[in-house]
Design a protein around this motif. Structure first.
Motif, PDB file in Angstrom:
ATOM      1  N   THR A  29      41.768  33.405  32.465  1.00  0.00           N
ATOM      2  CA  THR A  29      41.308  34.502  33.319  1.00  0.00           C
ATOM      3  C   THR A  29      40.037  34.067  34.070  1.00  0.00           C
ATOM      4  O   THR A  29      39.898  34.297  35.280  1.00  0.00           O
ATOM      5  CB  THR A  29      41.026  35.757  32.459  1.00  0.00           C
ATOM      6  N   VAL A  30      39.131  33.414  33.355  1.00  0.00           N
ATOM      7  CA  VAL A  30      37.886  32.968  33.991  1.00  0.00           C
ATOM      8  C   VAL A  30      38.177  31.930  35.074  1.00  0.00           C
ATOM      9  O   VAL A  30      37.662  32.020  36.202  1.00  0.00           O
ATOM     10  CB  VAL A  30      36.899  32.399  32.939  1.00  0.00           C
ATOM     11  N   THR A  31      39.029  30.954  34.786  1.00  0.00           N
ATOM     12  CA  THR A  31      39.236  29.892  35.790  1.00  0.00           C
ATOM     13  C   THR A  31      39.990  30.421  37.013  1.00  0.00           C
ATOM     14  O   THR A  31      39.707  30.001  38.131  1.00  0.00           O
ATOM     15  CB  THR A  31      39.945  28.656  35.195  1.00  0.00           C
ATOM     16  N   ILE A  32      40.909  31.372  36.796  1.00  0.00           N
ATOM     17  CA  ILE A  32      41.561  32.000  37.963  1.00  0.00           C
ATOM     18  C   ILE A  32      40.487  32.721  38.787  1.00  0.00           C
ATOM     19  O   ILE A  32      40.439  32.621  40.014  1.00  0.00           O
ATOM     20  CB  ILE A  32      42.670  32.988  37.519  1.00  0.00           C
ATOM     21  N   GLY A  33      39.613  33.414  38.104  1.00  0.00           N
ATOM     22  CA  GLY A  33      38.550  34.158  38.788  1.00  0.00           C
ATOM     23  C   GLY A  33      37.608  33.245  39.548  1.00  0.00           C
ATOM     24  O   GLY A  33      37.149  33.580  40.649  1.00  0.00           O
ATOM     25  N   GLN A  34      37.326  32.062  38.972  1.00  0.00           N
ATOM     26  CA  GLN A  34      36.423  31.124  39.660  1.00  0.00           C
ATOM     27  C   GLN A  34      37.094  30.565  40.916  1.00  0.00           C
ATOM     28  O   GLN A  34      36.503  30.537  41.990  1.00  0.00           O
ATOM     29  CB  GLN A  34      36.073  29.948  38.735  1.00  0.00           C
ATOM     30  N   ARG A  35      38.332  30.117  40.765  1.00  0.00           N
ATOM     31  CA  ARG A  35      38.991  29.419  41.883  1.00  0.00           C
ATOM     32  C   ARG A  35      39.416  30.367  43.000  1.00  0.00           C
ATOM     33  O   ARG A  35      39.408  29.991  44.169  1.00  0.00           O
ATOM     34  CB  ARG A  35      40.206  28.639  41.372  1.00  0.00           C
ATOM     35  N   SER A  36      39.791  31.597  42.659  1.00  0.00           N
ATOM     36  CA  SER A  36      40.305  32.528  43.675  1.00  0.00           C
ATOM     37  C   SER A  36      39.187  33.214  44.447  1.00  0.00           C
ATOM     38  O   SER A  36      39.431  33.851  45.455  1.00  0.00           O
ATOM     39  CB  SER A  36      41.135  33.604  42.987  1.00  0.00           C
ATOM     40  N   GLY A  37      37.960  33.126  43.917  1.00  0.00           N
ATOM     41  CA  GLY A  37      36.857  33.851  44.557  1.00  0.00           C
ATOM     42  C   GLY A  37      36.665  35.253  43.992  1.00  0.00           C
ATOM     43  O   GLY A  37      35.761  35.980  44.407  1.00  0.00           O
ATOM     44  N   LEU A  42      33.222  39.900  42.922  1.00  0.00           N
ATOM     45  CA  LEU A  42      32.681  40.909  42.002  1.00  0.00           C
ATOM     46  C   LEU A  42      31.164  40.822  41.950  1.00  0.00           C
ATOM     47  O   LEU A  42      30.464  41.829  41.906  1.00  0.00           O
ATOM     48  CB  LEU A  42      33.237  40.673  40.595  1.00  0.00           C
ATOM     49  N   SER A  43      30.670  39.590  41.956  1.00  0.00           N
ATOM     50  CA  SER A  43      29.221  39.395  41.914  1.00  0.00           C
ATOM     51  C   SER A  43      28.588  39.984  43.178  1.00  0.00           C
ATOM     52  O   SER A  43      27.561  40.669  43.119  1.00  0.00           O
ATOM     53  CB  SER A  43      28.935  37.897  41.774  1.00  0.00           C
ATOM     54  N   ALA A  44      29.240  39.732  44.318  1.00  0.00           N
ATOM     55  CA  ALA A  44      28.691  40.239  45.590  1.00  0.00           C
ATOM     56  C   ALA A  44      28.689  41.770  45.608  1.00  0.00           C
ATOM     57  O   ALA A  44      27.823  42.392  46.221  1.00  0.00           O
ATOM     58  CB  ALA A  44      29.502  39.691  46.759  1.00  0.00           C
ATOM     59  N   ALA A  45      29.643  42.382  44.901  1.00  0.00           N
ATOM     60  CA  ALA A  45      29.712  43.852  44.888  1.00  0.00           C
ATOM     61  C   ALA A  45      28.560  44.462  44.089  1.00  0.00           C
ATOM     62  O   ALA A  45      28.231  45.644  44.254  1.00  0.00           O
ATOM     63  CB  ALA A  45      31.050  44.314  44.317  1.00  0.00           C
ATOM     64  N   SER A  58      39.538  42.333  50.414  1.00  0.00           N
ATOM     65  CA  SER A  58      38.469  41.449  50.900  1.00  0.00           C
ATOM     66  C   SER A  58      38.860  39.968  50.774  1.00  0.00           C
ATOM     67  O   SER A  58      38.400  39.140  51.538  1.00  0.00           O
ATOM     68  CB  SER A  58      37.165  41.726  50.159  1.00  0.00           C
ATOM     69  N   LEU A  59      39.719  39.649  49.816  1.00  0.00           N
ATOM     70  CA  LEU A  59      40.081  38.237  49.621  1.00  0.00           C
ATOM     71  C   LEU A  59      41.491  37.918  50.122  1.00  0.00           C
ATOM     72  O   LEU A  59      41.978  36.798  49.948  1.00  0.00           O
ATOM     73  CB  LEU A  59      39.984  37.871  48.129  1.00  0.00           C
ATOM     74  N   GLU A  60      42.154  38.925  50.711  1.00  0.00           N
ATOM     75  CA  GLU A  60      43.544  38.771  51.176  1.00  0.00           C
ATOM     76  C   GLU A  60      44.451  38.304  50.031  1.00  0.00           C
ATOM     77  O   GLU A  60      45.159  37.311  50.131  1.00  0.00           O
ATOM     78  CB  GLU A  60      43.610  37.825  52.380  1.00  0.00           C
ATOM     79  N   LEU A  61      44.354  39.041  48.907  1.00  0.00           N
ATOM     80  CA  LEU A  61      45.188  38.724  47.743  1.00  0.00           C
ATOM     81  C   LEU A  61      46.104  39.912  47.455  1.00  0.00           C
ATOM     82  O   LEU A  61      45.892  41.016  47.989  1.00  0.00           O
ATOM     83  CB  LEU A  61      44.297  38.435  46.529  1.00  0.00           C
ATOM     84  N   ASP A  62      47.067  39.707  46.610  1.00  0.00           N
ATOM     85  CA  ASP A  62      48.014  40.767  46.285  1.00  0.00           C
ATOM     86  C   ASP A  62      47.353  41.823  45.388  1.00  0.00           C
ATOM     87  O   ASP A  62      46.827  41.479  44.312  1.00  0.00           O
ATOM     88  CB  ASP A  62      49.221  40.160  45.561  1.00  0.00           C
ATOM     89  N   PRO A  63      47.385  43.093  45.783  1.00  0.00           N
ATOM     90  CA  PRO A  63      46.667  44.131  45.020  1.00  0.00           C
ATOM     91  C   PRO A  63      47.174  44.298  43.582  1.00  0.00           C
ATOM     92  O   PRO A  63      46.371  44.519  42.666  1.00  0.00           O
ATOM     93  CB  PRO A  63      46.923  45.419  45.811  1.00  0.00           C
ATOM     94  N   PHE A  64      48.467  44.140  43.386  1.00  0.00           N
ATOM     95  CA  PHE A  64      49.021  44.309  42.028  1.00  0.00           C
ATOM     96  C   PHE A  64      48.549  43.169  41.113  1.00  0.00           C
ATOM     97  O   PHE A  64      48.140  43.382  39.967  1.00  0.00           O
ATOM     98  CB  PHE A  64      50.551  44.359  42.148  1.00  0.00           C
ATOM     99  N   TYR A  65      48.556  41.949  41.641  1.00  0.00           N
ATOM    100  CA  TYR A  65      48.074  40.805  40.858  1.00  0.00           C
ATOM    101  C   TYR A  65      46.567  40.944  40.571  1.00  0.00           C
ATOM    102  O   TYR A  65      46.099  40.638  39.472  1.00  0.00           O
ATOM    103  CB  TYR A  65      48.328  39.484  41.602  1.00  0.00           C
ATOM    104  N   VAL A  66      45.832  41.375  41.573  1.00  0.00           N
ATOM    105  CA  VAL A  66      44.371  41.501  41.386  1.00  0.00           C
ATOM    106  C   VAL A  66      44.071  42.560  40.320  1.00  0.00           C
ATOM    107  O   VAL A  66      43.189  42.369  39.465  1.00  0.00           O
ATOM    108  CB  VAL A  66      43.663  41.818  42.725  1.00  0.00           C
ATOM    109  N   ALA A  67      44.831  43.645  40.314  1.00  0.00           N
ATOM    110  CA  ALA A  67      44.615  44.680  39.283  1.00  0.00           C
ATOM    111  C   ALA A  67      44.918  44.103  37.898  1.00  0.00           C
ATOM    112  O   ALA A  67      44.214  44.400  36.912  1.00  0.00           O
ATOM    113  CB  ALA A  67      45.501  45.883  39.568  1.00  0.00           C
TER     114      ALA A  67
END
Ligand SMILES: C[S@@+](CC[C@H](N)C(=O)[O-])C[C@H]1O[C@@H](n2cnc3c(N)ncnc32)[C@H](O)[C@@H]1O
Length: 345
Positions: A29-37, A42-45, A58-67
């Motif tokens: 989970t951490v490495t996906i979070g690091q590489r995907s931005g 989250l830090s910027a928020a 904001s990152l142009e990613l799939d909303p279901f995957y991001v959730a």
């Protein structure tokens, strides 16, 4: 026959294994979070937080995957949440994203995913074929340098300040040698911290020295630092040093006694040798702790380059064997200890 005691033992043992699985999930989970931005976003928020949908947009990613990722990050205690609003848990921004922080642990995640750590070990388990740094990818070398950085950050100047008499010598100016300087991040910090010192870095790997040159140039220190390509077992210098340091590399020496003799010869009388390294546990209990288990992971790479991490006490014995005096040591974190000694005057 199954007794209540065996059932309870079995449950406890299952808990051990489930803990490993949970750790693996948190790691991924951490490495996906690091590489995907995602972690950066989250830090910027900041404190106000952000919803998975906003993150995805904001990152142009799939909303279901991001959730899905957000829930896992919450489960891993990397995030807090309040309804649908997620924010980084306290200090996670520093620990996972701030490369310059002394407590940065984010770099270790990426290193553990490099093929040099586990995949190559498993491939060569039968052959035992060894490797050296010149056979490692540039990504691996840069990733290792990212994990060495917080070690240097703790060493310069805080760790060096703990060595009696050393801070004053460094402030007045002397020659300083970083042995196995790798990608040069320690040299950059030394150059920043000690403007009066003359710096030399030596390393046996040519690519690492190219990266060191880039890093020194970017920091504006290229003219102040000399880089030498040599195995530590063969290094010789015309002028002596007031201080020699070694960061997370002493255990790698092919001939640690020869290297220590070379360090001794390179030092001026009274000069300091400071070894900054992982203190590998020397007890069964220590090995089973969280720091011990992480160091047991580092050993998979060390084995491939034909060495193993050493207990800190091995450095006391080493320095004593070579006549160093005024020995001392300090634990900077559970995975980072210093050992020092002086060349007799
Ligand atoms: C773990 S990296 C650490 C680099 C740097 N000190 C840091 O903390 O980022 C180990 C470094 O030691 C160098 N090294 C290992 N054994 C060596 C030896 N016997 N002679 C010269 N360099 C060596 C490798 O080339 C590599 O750059």
């Amino acid at each position: 026959m199954t007794t209540a005691a065996t059932t309870s033992d079995m449950r406890e043992q299952t808990g051990v294994l489930l803990g490993h699985l949970a750790g693996y999930v948190a790691h991924r989970t951490v490495t996906i979070g690091q590489r995907s931005g995602l972690l950066n976003a989250l830090s910027a928020a900041g404190e106000s937080g952000i919803t998975p949908d906003e993150l995805a947009e904001s990152l142009e990613l799939d909303p279901f995957y991001v959730a899905t990722w957000c829930r896992a990050a919450y489960a891993a205690q990397v995030c807090d949440r309040d309804g649908d609003i997620y924010r980084l848990a306290p200090h996670m921004g520093t620990l996972l994203l701030d490369h310059a922080a002394p407590g940065f642990v984010g770099g270790v995640y990426g290193v553990l995913e490099q093929p040099e750590l586990f995949s190559r070990f498993e491939q060569e388990l039968g052959s035992g074929e060894r490797l050296w740094w010149d056979g490692c990818s540039s990504e691996f070398i840069r990733a290792v340098s990212g994990t060495g950085r917080p070690f240097y950050r703790r060493l310069v100047p805080g760790g060096l300040d703990q060595v009696p008499g050393l801070a004053a010598r460094l402030a007045e100016g002397c020659r300083v040698l970083d042995t196995a300087c790798g990608a040069g991040l320690g040299l950059v910090m030394l150059a920043d911290a000690y403007p009066e010192c003359e710096l030399v870095g030596v390393d046996g790997d040519a690519f690492s020295l190219e990266v060191a040159e880039e890093n020194l140039r970017a920091a504006g220190h290229a003219d102040r630092v000399q880089l030498v390509h040599s195995p530590l077992e063969k290094m010789t210098f015309d002028d002596r040093f007031g201080v020699v340091i070694n960061n997370i590399s002493m255990h790698e020496c092919r001939d640690i006694d020869l290297v220590t003799r070379n360090v001794r010869d390179a030092l001026e009388p009274g000069g300091w040798f400071v070894i900054s390294d992982f203190p590998f546990p020397d007890t069964d209990e220590g090995l089973a702790t969280v720091p011990g288990r992480i160091m047991a992971g580092v050993q998979f790479f060390e084995a491939q380059i034909d060495d193993q991490l050493l207990p800190r006490s091995a450095y006391d014995e080493l320095l004593t064997r070579h006549g160093f005096t005024d020995l001392g040591s300090a634990e900077l974190t559970p995975v980072h200890a210093l050992t020092w000694g002086r060349r007799p005057a």
